[in-house]
Scaffold this motif. Structure first.
Motif, PDB file in Angstrom:
ATOM      1  N   ALA A  41       0.837  -1.211   0.000  1.00 26.32           N
ATOM      2  CA  ALA A  41       0.000   0.000   0.000  1.00 26.32           C
ATOM      3  C   ALA A  41       0.870   1.258   0.000  1.00 26.32           C
ATOM      4  N   VAL A  42       2.008   1.198   0.684  1.00 30.17           N
ATOM      5  CA  VAL A  42       2.916   2.351   0.693  1.00 30.17           C
ATOM      6  C   VAL A  42       3.370   2.644  -0.744  1.00 30.17           C
ATOM      7  N   ARG A  43       3.766   1.597  -1.455  1.00 32.13           N
ATOM      8  CA  ARG A  43       4.209   1.786  -2.852  1.00 32.13           C
ATOM      9  C   ARG A  43       3.115   2.460  -3.679  1.00 32.13           C
ATOM     10  N   ARG A  44       1.891   1.963  -3.560  1.00 36.32           N
ATOM     11  CA  ARG A  44       0.746   2.525  -4.317  1.00 36.32           C
ATOM     12  C   ARG A  44       0.543   3.996  -4.003  1.00 36.32           C
ATOM     13  N   ILE A  45       0.564   4.313  -2.708  1.00 34.97           N
ATOM     14  CA  ILE A  45       0.222   5.674  -2.299  1.00 34.97           C
ATOM     15  C   ILE A  45       1.344   6.655  -2.656  1.00 34.97           C
ATOM     16  N   VAL A  46       2.591   6.207  -2.572  1.00 32.95           N
ATOM     17  CA  VAL A  46       3.708   7.085  -2.966  1.00 32.95           C
ATOM     18  C   VAL A  46       3.567   7.438  -4.458  1.00 32.95           C
ATOM     19  N   ARG A  47       3.258   6.436  -5.272  1.00 28.80           N
ATOM     20  CA  ARG A  47       3.074   6.702  -6.709  1.00 28.80           C
ATOM     21  C   ARG A  47       1.915   7.670  -6.950  1.00 28.80           C
ATOM     22  N   ALA A  48       0.807   7.412  -6.283  1.00 30.41           N
ATOM     23  CA  ALA A  48      -0.385   8.257  -6.476  1.00 30.41           C
ATOM     24  C   ALA A  48      -0.091   9.697  -6.045  1.00 30.41           C
ATOM     25  N   ALA A  49       0.633   9.846  -4.945  1.00 30.95           N
ATOM     26  CA  ALA A  49       0.932  11.191  -4.425  1.00 30.95           C
ATOM     27  C   ALA A  49       1.831  11.941  -5.400  1.00 30.95           C
ATOM     28  N   ARG A  50       2.780  11.227  -5.967  1.00 32.75           N
ATOM     29  CA  ARG A  50       3.697  11.874  -6.917  1.00 32.75           C
ATOM     30  C   ARG A  50       2.938  12.286  -8.181  1.00 32.75           C
ATOM     31  N   ARG A  51       2.072  11.390  -8.651  1.00 31.29           N
ATOM     32  CA  ARG A  51       1.302  11.718  -9.857  1.00 31.29           C
ATOM     33  C   ARG A  51       0.376  12.909  -9.626  1.00 31.29           C
ATOM     34  N   ARG A 186      -5.598   9.475   8.955  1.00 31.22           N
ATOM     35  CA  ARG A 186      -5.348   8.247   9.714  1.00 31.22           C
ATOM     36  C   ARG A 186      -6.270   7.166   9.177  1.00 31.22           C
ATOM     37  N   THR A 187      -5.705   6.050   8.799  1.00 33.98           N
ATOM     38  CA  THR A 187      -6.498   4.914   8.333  1.00 33.98           C
ATOM     39  C   THR A 187      -6.773   3.990   9.514  1.00 33.98           C
ATOM     40  N   GLY A 188      -7.591   2.994   9.307  1.00 34.50           N
ATOM     41  CA  GLY A 188      -7.777   1.934  10.311  1.00 34.50           C
ATOM     42  C   GLY A 188      -8.830   2.215  11.363  1.00 34.50           C
ATOM     43  N   GLY A 189      -9.534   3.340  11.248  1.00 36.60           N
ATOM     44  CA  GLY A 189     -10.711   3.553  12.101  1.00 36.60           C
ATOM     45  C   GLY A 189     -10.505   4.237  13.437  1.00 36.60           C
ATOM     46  N   GLU A 190      -9.274   4.296  13.955  1.00 37.15           N
ATOM     47  CA  GLU A 190      -9.090   4.977  15.244  1.00 37.15           C
ATOM     48  C   GLU A 190      -9.068   6.485  15.029  1.00 37.15           C
ATOM     49  N   ARG A 191      -9.619   7.201  16.017  1.00 37.92           N
ATOM     50  CA  ARG A 191      -9.626   8.670  15.929  1.00 37.92           C
ATOM     51  C   ARG A 191      -8.617   9.225  16.922  1.00 37.92           C
ATOM     52  N   ARG A 192      -7.352   8.960  16.687  1.00 40.50           N
ATOM     53  CA  ARG A 192      -6.337   9.534  17.563  1.00 40.50           C
ATOM     54  C   ARG A 192      -5.054   9.784  16.783  1.00 40.50           C
ATOM     55  N   SER A 209     -10.119   7.696   8.163  1.00 42.99           N
ATOM     56  CA  SER A 209     -10.719   6.720   7.257  1.00 42.99           C
ATOM     57  C   SER A 209     -10.834   5.376   7.979  1.00 42.99           C
ATOM     58  N   ASP A 210     -11.957   4.698   7.773  1.00 42.58           N
ATOM     59  CA  ASP A 210     -12.138   3.394   8.412  1.00 42.58           C
ATOM     60  C   ASP A 210     -11.412   2.278   7.656  1.00 42.58           C
ATOM     61  N   THR A 211     -10.955   2.584   6.455  1.00 39.83           N
ATOM     62  CA  THR A 211     -10.252   1.574   5.650  1.00 39.83           C
ATOM     63  C   THR A 211      -8.945   1.172   6.326  1.00 39.83           C
ATOM     64  N   LEU A 212      -8.697  -0.130   6.405  1.00 40.85           N
ATOM     65  CA  LEU A 212      -7.444  -0.614   6.994  1.00 40.85           C
ATOM     66  C   LEU A 212      -6.310  -0.316   6.006  1.00 40.85           C
ATOM     67  N   TRP A 213      -5.140   0.034   6.506  1.00 41.35           N
ATOM     68  CA  TRP A 213      -4.068   0.502   5.630  1.00 41.35           C
ATOM     69  C   TRP A 213      -3.778  -0.430   4.438  1.00 41.35           C
ATOM     70  N   PRO A 214      -3.722  -1.755   4.621  1.00 40.32           N
ATOM     71  CA  PRO A 214      -3.410  -2.594   3.455  1.00 40.32           C
ATOM     72  C   PRO A 214      -4.434  -2.445   2.324  1.00 40.32           C
ATOM     73  N   GLU A 215      -5.633  -1.954   2.653  1.00 37.92           N
ATOM     74  CA  GLU A 215      -6.666  -1.815   1.622  1.00 37.92           C
ATOM     75  C   GLU A 215      -6.809  -0.381   1.137  1.00 37.92           C
ATOM     76  N   GLY A 217      -6.312   2.636  -0.985  1.00 40.37           N
ATOM     77  CA  GLY A 217      -5.884   2.782  -2.382  1.00 40.37           C
ATOM     78  C   GLY A 217      -5.921   4.232  -2.842  1.00 40.37           C
ATOM     79  N   GLU A 218      -5.562   4.391  -4.120  1.00 41.62           N
ATOM     80  CA  GLU A 218      -5.540   5.710  -4.751  1.00 41.62           C
ATOM     81  C   GLU A 218      -6.841   6.488  -4.529  1.00 41.62           C
ATOM     82  N   GLU A 219      -7.974   5.783  -4.730  1.00 39.86           N
ATOM     83  CA  GLU A 219      -9.286   6.434  -4.591  1.00 39.86           C
ATOM     84  C   GLU A 219      -9.498   6.975  -3.173  1.00 39.86           C
ATOM     85  N   ASP A 220      -8.993   6.226  -2.182  1.00 37.93           N
ATOM     86  CA  ASP A 220      -9.135   6.675  -0.785  1.00 37.93           C
ATOM     87  C   ASP A 220      -8.310   7.938  -0.550  1.00 37.93           C
TER      88      ASP A 220
END
Ligand code: IPE
Ligand code: IPE
Ligand code: MG
Length: 257
Positions: A41-51, A186-192, A209-215, A217-220
């Motif tokens: 997920a880190v790889r995906r998000i780094v690419r998306a952020a750069r784009r 913050r992903t994974g549902g905790e509010r802290r 975001s309630d989405t767990l980090w491994p899930e 994606g770019e859309e999130d």
């Protein structure tokens, strides 16, 4: 479909990448398998952020407090970190990304530092995006380090105590050399905040975001940025838009100011 405006992008985005363990649990794997998916997920998000054209992305990968986890999990995380740095080397250098690290880097295993430090040096002159990894990082620890530095200067007679201002402290925060975070996700549902970028958070917009980090994606990421773009940042001042009141009938009444 989420729309992100090309203008009004947050310049510095921080992400608390949480939920790897719960992802593993729900899929019947051990926690390290969750961290492996998290690394993808880190790889995906780094690419998306750069784009997208973000200028700075700070990823909370390992906190100072995470050392208290079982040794096996810590070892797995350090192994994945080394793998990530080796695997992303070409992507980072080839795309003009500057790789930086904040936190107690001296505490990391030598095998990680051996790949981290050269990449940091080699990418130093790059300026398309600064990717900062927060490793063995704690916001309180960073503030304490800055306070120690100020005390040393006062003791040496090179700093007057009345020059200890909010700006002086800011200037000593390695996490803020790329500017304050505009948006922290913050992903994974905790509010802290869990000891992330404490000093820089003063006026950051927060997105949970309630989405767990491994899930995640770019859309999130786009969704988080679109939510940021819909907000009015006021920094303690009076806002531009007139305050609105919604009547019982759902009609919006613009109040006179
Ligand atoms: C985040 O996921 C990764 C690190 C803190 C290193 P977690 O491992 O904290 O996942 P959860 O919170 O247990 O689901
Ligand atoms: C924050 O997550 C640290 C990272 C994402 C690296 P934690 O899982 O450690 O935070 P807590 O324990 O839920 O507050
Ligand atoms: Mg967690």
């Amino acid at each position: 479909m989420v729309f992100v405006e090309a203008r009004n992008l947050p310049s510095h985005v921080g992400i608390i990448m949480d939920g790897n363990g719960r992802w593993a649990q729900t899929h019947g794997h051990d926690r390290s398998a969750g961290h492996r998916e998290g690394s993808a997920a880190v790889r995906r998000i780094v690419r998306a952020a750069r784009r997208l054209g973000l200028k700075a992305l700070t990823l909370y990968a390992f906190s100072e407090q995470n050392w208290a986890r079982p040794e096996q999990e810590v070892d797995a995380l350090m192994g994945l970190l080394r793998e990530f740095l080796l695997g992303e080397r070409d992507e980072i250098l080839g795309n003009g990304i500057r790789l930086n690290a904040i936190g107690n880097i001296g505490r990391l295993p030598a095998l990680v530092r051996a790949v981290l430090e050269p990449l940091r040096r080699e990418s130093e002159g790059n300026d398309s995006m600064t990717l900062t990894l927060a490793l063995s990082y704690g916001g309180r620890e960073e503030i304490a380090q800055a306070a120690r530095e100020l005390a040393t200067r006062v003791k040496a007679g090179t700093l007057e105590t009345d020059k200890i201002t909010a700006e002086a402290l800011h200037g000593l925060m390695p996490s803020l050399t790329v500017g304050d975070p505009d948006l922290v996700i913050r992903t994974g549902g905790e509010r802290r905040i869990s000891n992330f970028l404490l000093y820089g958070l003063a006026y950051a917009e927060l997105h949970f975001s309630d989405t767990l980090w491994p899930e995640f994606g770019e859309e999130d990421l786009y969704e988080a940025i679109a939510s940021y773009q819909a907000r009015e940042r006021r920094f303690g001042k009076v806002g531009k838009a007139a305050p609105q009141r919604v009547t019982a009938g759902g009609q919006v009444i613009r109040l006179a100011v």
